[in-house]
Write a protein that holds these residues in place. Structure first.
Motif, PDB file in Angstrom:
ATOM      1  N   ALA A  56       3.261  -7.589   5.043  1.00  0.00           N
ATOM      2  CA  ALA A  56       3.585  -7.995   4.977  1.00  0.00           C
ATOM      3  C   ALA A  56       1.653  -8.551   4.587  1.00  0.00           C
ATOM      4  O   ALA A  56       1.169  -9.192   3.613  1.00  0.00           O
ATOM      5  CB  ALA A  56       3.887  -9.181   5.805  1.00  0.00           C
ATOM      6  N   VAL A  57       0.891  -8.412   5.153  1.00  0.00           N
ATOM      7  CA  VAL A  57      -0.156  -9.136   5.110  1.00  0.00           C
ATOM      8  C   VAL A  57      -1.447  -7.673   3.661  1.00  0.00           C
ATOM      9  O   VAL A  57      -1.606  -8.099   3.560  1.00  0.00           O
ATOM     10  CB  VAL A  57      -1.444  -8.266   5.821  1.00  0.00           C
ATOM     11  N   ALA A  58      -0.612  -6.415   3.669  1.00  0.00           N
ATOM     12  CA  ALA A  58      -1.643  -5.400   2.836  1.00  0.00           C
ATOM     13  C   ALA A  58      -0.838  -5.717   1.462  1.00  0.00           C
ATOM     14  O   ALA A  58      -1.322  -5.707   0.803  1.00  0.00           O
ATOM     15  CB  ALA A  58      -0.432  -4.025   3.258  1.00  0.00           C
ATOM     16  N   VAL A  59       0.869  -6.491   1.336  1.00  0.00           N
ATOM     17  CA  VAL A  59       0.844  -6.897   0.734  1.00  0.00           C
ATOM     18  C   VAL A  59       0.300  -8.328  -0.228  1.00  0.00           C
ATOM     19  O   VAL A  59       0.031  -8.501  -1.085  1.00  0.00           O
ATOM     20  CB  VAL A  59       2.458  -7.580   0.110  1.00  0.00           C
ATOM     21  N   ARG A  60       0.075  -9.021   0.325  1.00  0.00           N
ATOM     22  CA  ARG A  60      -0.984 -10.124   0.293  1.00  0.00           C
ATOM     23  C   ARG A  60      -2.226 -10.274  -0.514  1.00  0.00           C
ATOM     24  O   ARG A  60      -2.677 -10.707  -0.371  1.00  0.00           O
ATOM     25  CB  ARG A  60      -0.834 -11.021   1.525  1.00  0.00           C
ATOM     26  N   THR A  61      -2.599  -8.995   0.313  1.00  0.00           N
ATOM     27  CA  THR A  61      -4.408  -8.139  -0.361  1.00  0.00           C
ATOM     28  C   THR A  61      -4.239  -7.521  -1.275  1.00  0.00           C
ATOM     29  O   THR A  61      -4.703  -8.615  -2.489  1.00  0.00           O
ATOM     30  CB  THR A  61      -4.314  -7.689   0.991  1.00  0.00           C
ATOM     31  N   GLU A  62      -3.176  -6.967  -1.611  1.00  0.00           N
ATOM     32  CA  GLU A  62      -3.122  -6.562  -3.470  1.00  0.00           C
ATOM     33  C   GLU A  62      -2.606  -7.820  -4.614  1.00  0.00           C
ATOM     34  O   GLU A  62      -3.030  -8.136  -5.260  1.00  0.00           O
ATOM     35  CB  GLU A  62      -1.602  -5.632  -3.279  1.00  0.00           C
ATOM     36  N   ARG A  63      -2.193  -8.534  -3.145  1.00  0.00           N
ATOM     37  CA  ARG A  63      -1.262 -10.192  -4.485  1.00  0.00           C
ATOM     38  C   ARG A  63      -2.534 -10.957  -5.366  1.00  0.00           C
ATOM     39  O   ARG A  63      -2.992 -11.256  -5.799  1.00  0.00           O
ATOM     40  CB  ARG A  63      -0.449 -10.943  -4.107  1.00  0.00           C
ATOM     41  N   ILE A  91       3.465  -6.020 -17.530  1.00  0.00           N
ATOM     42  CA  ILE A  91       3.201  -5.593 -16.711  1.00  0.00           C
ATOM     43  C   ILE A  91       2.956  -5.985 -15.169  1.00  0.00           C
ATOM     44  O   ILE A  91       3.239  -6.128 -14.653  1.00  0.00           O
ATOM     45  CB  ILE A  91       2.538  -3.861 -16.701  1.00  0.00           C
ATOM     46  N   LEU A  92       1.484  -6.302 -15.460  1.00  0.00           N
ATOM     47  CA  LEU A  92       0.896  -7.376 -14.517  1.00  0.00           C
ATOM     48  C   LEU A  92       1.643  -8.602 -14.068  1.00  0.00           C
ATOM     49  O   LEU A  92       2.300  -8.969 -12.550  1.00  0.00           O
ATOM     50  CB  LEU A  92      -0.352  -7.951 -14.583  1.00  0.00           C
ATOM     51  N   GLY A  93       2.834  -9.560 -14.759  1.00  0.00           N
ATOM     52  CA  GLY A  93       2.867 -10.458 -14.105  1.00  0.00           C
ATOM     53  C   GLY A  93       4.517  -9.928 -13.802  1.00  0.00           C
ATOM     54  O   GLY A  93       4.327 -11.102 -12.621  1.00  0.00           O
ATOM     55  N   ILE A 130      -4.969  -8.773  -7.640  1.00  0.00           N
ATOM     56  CA  ILE A 130      -4.454  -8.876  -8.928  1.00  0.00           C
ATOM     57  C   ILE A 130      -5.139  -9.836  -9.661  1.00  0.00           C
ATOM     58  O   ILE A 130      -5.234 -10.635 -11.119  1.00  0.00           O
ATOM     59  CB  ILE A 130      -3.163  -8.416  -9.369  1.00  0.00           C
ATOM     60  N   THR A 131      -5.038 -11.153  -8.717  1.00  0.00           N
ATOM     61  CA  THR A 131      -5.215 -12.336  -9.268  1.00  0.00           C
ATOM     62  C   THR A 131      -6.592 -12.536  -9.529  1.00  0.00           C
ATOM     63  O   THR A 131      -7.403 -12.657 -10.732  1.00  0.00           O
ATOM     64  CB  THR A 131      -4.843 -13.374  -7.917  1.00  0.00           C
ATOM     65  N   ARG A 132      -8.123 -11.559  -8.867  1.00  0.00           N
ATOM     66  CA  ARG A 132      -9.597 -11.770  -8.381  1.00  0.00           C
ATOM     67  C   ARG A 132      -9.352 -10.374 -10.162  1.00  0.00           C
ATOM     68  O   ARG A 132     -10.450 -10.736 -11.163  1.00  0.00           O
ATOM     69  CB  ARG A 132     -10.297 -11.846  -7.888  1.00  0.00           C
ATOM     70  N   GLU A 133      -8.842  -9.895  -9.829  1.00  0.00           N
ATOM     71  CA  GLU A 133      -9.012  -8.184 -11.035  1.00  0.00           C
ATOM     72  C   GLU A 133      -7.756  -8.348 -11.675  1.00  0.00           C
ATOM     73  O   GLU A 133      -6.731  -7.180 -10.856  1.00  0.00           O
ATOM     74  CB  GLU A 133      -9.561  -7.157 -10.102  1.00  0.00           C
ATOM     75  N   PRO A 134      -7.233  -8.877 -12.679  1.00  0.00           N
ATOM     76  CA  PRO A 134      -6.001  -8.403 -13.353  1.00  0.00           C
ATOM     77  C   PRO A 134      -5.373  -7.302 -14.168  1.00  0.00           C
ATOM     78  O   PRO A 134      -5.679  -6.811 -15.317  1.00  0.00           O
ATOM     79  CB  PRO A 134      -5.625  -9.776 -14.447  1.00  0.00           C
ATOM     80  N   VAL A 135      -6.100  -6.287 -12.914  1.00  0.00           N
ATOM     81  CA  VAL A 135      -5.574  -4.872 -13.520  1.00  0.00           C
ATOM     82  C   VAL A 135      -4.861  -4.087 -12.745  1.00  0.00           C
ATOM     83  O   VAL A 135      -5.213  -4.088 -10.979  1.00  0.00           O
ATOM     84  CB  VAL A 135      -7.249  -3.827 -13.698  1.00  0.00           C
ATOM     85  N   LEU A 136      -3.787  -2.720 -13.135  1.00  0.00           N
ATOM     86  CA  LEU A 136      -2.992  -1.750 -12.385  1.00  0.00           C
ATOM     87  C   LEU A 136      -3.508  -1.008 -12.835  1.00  0.00           C
ATOM     88  O   LEU A 136      -3.683  -0.342 -13.653  1.00  0.00           O
ATOM     89  CB  LEU A 136      -1.742  -2.667 -12.620  1.00  0.00           C
TER      90      LEU A 136
END
Length: 297
Positions: A80-87, A56-58, A90-96
């Motif tokens: 664009a900035v909001a999406v980049r921040t979310e990406r 799911i995370l991938g 999930i790199t730091r914290e791989p949880v959704l």
């Protein structure tokens, strides 16, 4: 809607549909043979849950990349900035999970909700498939006198349920299969009581028989089980004068006849038939008891 957002929305829908199909196929394709030990089955369940979460995370990260590209092409800096921040998150914290839902952009929030819902559905499927085997292993350990191991497995089952199966009280109109209610109580009586005890429920199962109450001549206990007979019994109490219940034999067949107050037409059911009963769940006392019962016609 801009020209950039239309193809992006279409790609999102296709990606989510592909994801759902691929994960469901993968889960259904996995073997269901129960391992020898409860901890092996537990480990297998946890590995499948972790697999779902990674997948799911991938997919989520891939779709976020497409969203960011769409915002950039549309010169939407905030999006664009909001999406980049979310990406980056999930790199730091791989949880959704629900706590990560964004208010804006709305397209990102919609994607998050879709992915969280699908993740929960798939994990619920994994846990529900594993529970019967874990419960049977707990039972086998108990019979063998390996009580400490049985207690440890019971605690593991509880953790699994608390983490991935939310407590939801059923609506009285929702029909609960007898095997489901029995399984829930066999897995964890205290947790089951939180959901069902004192609640009016509707259950469906196989009619097994009846017995007059020796201590109360106005009360009759009707017994209901699962189609396989596994997991135990539900004891459904019918009270006179609302219901008169009697056993009849005819042509080597045994019937149970229910006569409801105010209804002159009796209901005759043969043992082994499917029956639906509505009543108040009283919890576990050697078996699952349901009081103030009535037939659902």
């Amino acid at each position: 809607m801009s020209d950039h957002s239309r193809p992006t929305s279409l790609r999102l829908a296709l990606w989510v549909a592909f994801l759902c199909f691929g994960l469901a196929k993968g889960l259904l394709g996995q073997g269901t043979a129960a391992p020898q030990a409860g901890d092996a089955e537990l480990q297998k369940c946890e590995e499948r849950i972790a697999s779902v979460q990674r997948e799911i995370l991938g997919r989520y990260e891939t779709l976020l990349g497409e969203l960011q590209e769409g915002f950039q092409k549309g010169a939407d800096l905030e999006g664009a900035v909001a999406v980049r921040t979310e990406r980056q998150r999930i790199t730091r914290e791989p949880v959704l999970s629900e706590q990560h839902l964004l208010a804006e952009p709305r397209s990102v929030r919609a994607l998050q909700q879709q992915m969280i819902t699908k993740q929960q559905e798939l994990i619920t499927t994994v846990v529900q498939e594993s529970l019967p085997r874990l419960i049977e292993q707990k039972r086998a350990l108990t019979i063998a006198g390996r009580l400490d191991e049985a207690v440890a497995l019971r605690a593991a089952i509880e953790r699994l349920q608390n983490s991935h199966l939310p407590l939801v009280r059923p609506d009285v109109a929702t029909v609960i299969p007898a095997e489901t209610l029995l399984q829930i109580y066999t897995a964890n009586r205290a947790r089951a009581d939180q959901v069902y005890k004192g609640q009016r429920v509707t259950v469906r199962g196989i009619l097994g028989g009846f017995r007059p109450d020796a201590a109360d001549a106005t009360r009759v206990a009707v017994y209901v089980t699962s189609p396989t007979g596994a997991g135990g019994w539900l004891e459904c109490s019918f009270q006179a004068p609302d219901y008169l219940v009697r056993e009849e034999k005819q042509f080597n067949a045994t019937f149970i006849t229910f006569v409801q107050k105010g209804n002159a037409t009796p209901i005759r059911m043969q043992k082994g038939q499917t029956i639906e009963v509505r009543g108040v769940c009283e919890g576990w006392d050697e078996l699952v008891r349901i009081s103030k019962s009535e037939l659902v016609r």
